[in-house]
Design an enzyme around this catalytic site. Structure first.
Site, PDB file in Angstrom:
ATOM      1  N   SER A  14       0.821  -1.212   0.000  1.00 29.95           N
ATOM      2  CA  SER A  14       0.000   0.000   0.000  1.00 29.95           C
ATOM      3  C   SER A  14       0.854   1.261   0.000  1.00 29.95           C
ATOM      4  O   SER A  14       0.363   2.346  -0.330  1.00 29.95           O
ATOM      5  CB  SER A  14      -0.936   0.012   1.210  1.00 29.95           C
ATOM      6  OG  SER A  14      -0.215   0.191   2.415  1.00 29.95           O
ATOM      7  N   CYS A  49      -1.733   1.127  10.676  1.00 37.76           N
ATOM      8  CA  CYS A  49      -1.209  -0.242  10.746  1.00 37.76           C
ATOM      9  C   CYS A  49      -1.253  -0.942   9.378  1.00 37.76           C
ATOM     10  O   CYS A  49      -2.247  -0.845   8.665  1.00 37.76           O
ATOM     11  CB  CYS A  49      -2.020  -1.024  11.770  1.00 37.76           C
ATOM     12  SG  CYS A  49      -1.688  -2.783  11.804  1.00 37.76           S
ATOM     13  N   GLY A 103       2.327   1.136   5.934  1.00 42.62           N
ATOM     14  CA  GLY A 103       2.661   1.377   4.532  1.00 42.62           C
ATOM     15  C   GLY A 103       2.710   2.850   4.162  1.00 42.62           C
ATOM     16  O   GLY A 103       3.630   3.302   3.476  1.00 42.62           O
ATOM     17  N   ASP A 147      -3.718   3.928  15.159  1.00 42.94           N
ATOM     18  CA  ASP A 147      -4.305   2.625  14.848  1.00 42.94           C
ATOM     19  C   ASP A 147      -4.252   1.752  16.099  1.00 42.94           C
ATOM     20  O   ASP A 147      -3.264   1.783  16.837  1.00 42.94           O
ATOM     21  CB  ASP A 147      -3.554   1.943  13.695  1.00 42.94           C
ATOM     22  CG  ASP A 147      -4.405   0.902  12.983  1.00 42.94           C
ATOM     23  OD1 ASP A 147      -4.940  -0.006  13.663  1.00 42.94           O
ATOM     24  OD2 ASP A 147      -4.551   0.995  11.755  1.00 42.94           O
ATOM     25  N   LYS A 164     -13.190   4.149  -0.602  1.00 39.99           N
ATOM     26  CA  LYS A 164     -13.508   2.825  -1.120  1.00 39.99           C
ATOM     27  C   LYS A 164     -14.817   2.903  -1.907  1.00 39.99           C
ATOM     28  O   LYS A 164     -15.778   3.544  -1.475  1.00 39.99           O
ATOM     29  CB  LYS A 164     -13.632   1.814   0.023  1.00 39.99           C
ATOM     30  CG  LYS A 164     -12.457   1.833   0.993  1.00 39.99           C
ATOM     31  CD  LYS A 164     -11.108   1.572   0.323  1.00 39.99           C
ATOM     32  CE  LYS A 164      -9.974   1.660   1.332  1.00 39.99           C
ATOM     33  NZ  LYS A 164      -8.646   1.454   0.716  1.00 39.99           N
TER      34      LYS A 164
END
Length: 374
Positions: free
Chosen positions: A188, A221, A224, A240, A305
């Site tokens: 990512s 987390c 990335g 996170d 998303k």
């Protein structure tokens, strides 16, 4: 040449077609989109002569979400003779482009088309020489002149056309070539690196992505995106409940807060906010608006998303709502969105506050005090 060809991620042709139809109509250019599922490109055929060129010049490429590249093309050249593929291509370009600055022989981003890439690389050399001979191309490459494109969709079949260097993607096939760092926590990381290349001009990196800047990574987390910020020598707050990779913590640049990204409130001001949390796009965009309205960051990059259906409509609605919320709160901002090469069922959004446009706001005064203090 009265068609616009747009490269896109395979599977997102309908979204790309809906977007170009909307954007063209806003410029009073009308036509229809030809869509072939999973082809990796869309054709928009204009009703009026020269309208494709009008779009290529006046429709800001940076405003297109689902298009990786935008170019004017002519009729499909079919069954190019193996003994002389160059002559038909040169003939189509003669009198259309003069003094082009670069040649790109490309294919759509599909598994089937990638088999043609080796041919394209070999074919580029003799084709470039022929186009220079007839003055379609300059003798030397020039980044300020139009780019000549040849798009092979099958062996012996190609579209030929051009794009404007100040209104296109500078990348071959519209794809930045990035290498995955061996020590990065996850793939990512390439999303954020690509976002920097797409949204931040290279000559502004030192100013806007500079050493010592403060950043927050929501949903960090395993790290990335934090990795990219650390590589730019920023000081990062990673938010996170999950664990971060030890190598990032050992840099001394990362402070890990085990907290919910939607509930975390920063204590100070930050230059950057990044967020790649798996959540409904409306919820994420509302969170980003909260940070921007409160002056908790200057710039933000985040992912939305996408749903399975009406993806273009969903993104458009979320961006419009975000823009409206910022406007209602007196925030002057630049908003851009793009489905990056390293994105999948998502788009990446960049928001930059325009400083000095709203004199006297609380958050601006605080930043000014901090700058004077530092």
């Amino acid at each position: 040449m009265n068609r616009l060809a747009l490269y896109c991620r395979p599977g997102f042709e309908k979204e790309c077609a809906a977007e170009i139809t909307d954007k063209a109509a806003a410029l009073e250019v009308y036509g229809f989109a030809r869509v072939k599922e999973n082809s990796g490109y869309v054709l928009f055929e204009c009703y009026q002569p020269d309208d494709a060129d009008t779009l290529a010049r006046k429709l800001p490429f940076r405003e297109l979400i689902f298009a990786r590249q935008m170019l004017v093309v002519g009729e499909l050249l079919k069954d190019l003779p193996p003994e002389d593929r160059i002559a038909p291509i040169c003939g189509m370009l003669l009198g259309v482009v003069e003094g082009g600055g670069e040649l790109r022989v490309e294919v759509p981003d599909t598994n089937e088309s990638k088999e043609l890439l080796k041919f394209c690389r070999k074919f580029t050399v003799p084709l470039r020489a022929a186009l220079r001979e007839q003055r379609t191309l300059l003798r030397q490459e020039n980044p300020y002149r139009p780019v000549v494109h040849v798009l092979f969709i099958a062996p012996g079949c190609c579209y030929v056309g051009y794009s404007y260097s100040d209104n296109n993607s500078p990348f071959y096939m519209g794809i930045p070539r990035l290498k995955f760092p061996a020590d990065a926590p996850s793939r990512s990381t390439l999303k954020l690196e690509e976002a920097f290349h797409v949204f931040i001009p290279a000559d502004e990196w030192d100013e806007r992505l500079g050493s010592g800047m403060r950043a927050v990574d929501l949903g960090a987390c395993p790290g990335g995106w934090t990795y990219q910020l650390v590589q730019r020598s920023m000081m990062v707050q990673a938010i996170d409940n999950g664990p971060m990779v030890p190598s990032l913590m050992e840099t001394g640049q990362v402070t890990h807060h085990r907290a919910d990204g939607f509930r975390f409130t920063p204590e100070g001001d930050n230059d950057w906010l990044v967020c790649d949390m798996v959540e409904k796009p409306a919820k994420v965009s509302a969170l980003m608006a909260r940070w921007l309205v409160n002056g908790w960051c200057r710039e933000a990059i985040f992912n939305l998303k996408l749903p399975m259906k009406k993806r273009y409509e969903e993104v458009s609605q979320n961006l419009a709502t975000l823009a409206q919320v910022l406007k209602e709160n007196g925030i002057n901002a630049q908003i851009a969105a793009k489905q990056l090469y390293h994105d999948r069922e998502e788009v990446t959004v960049h928001v930059r506050r325009i400083w000095g446009a709203i004199p006297g706001r609380r958050d601006e005064r605080e930043f000014r005090r901090r700058e004077q203090r530092d």
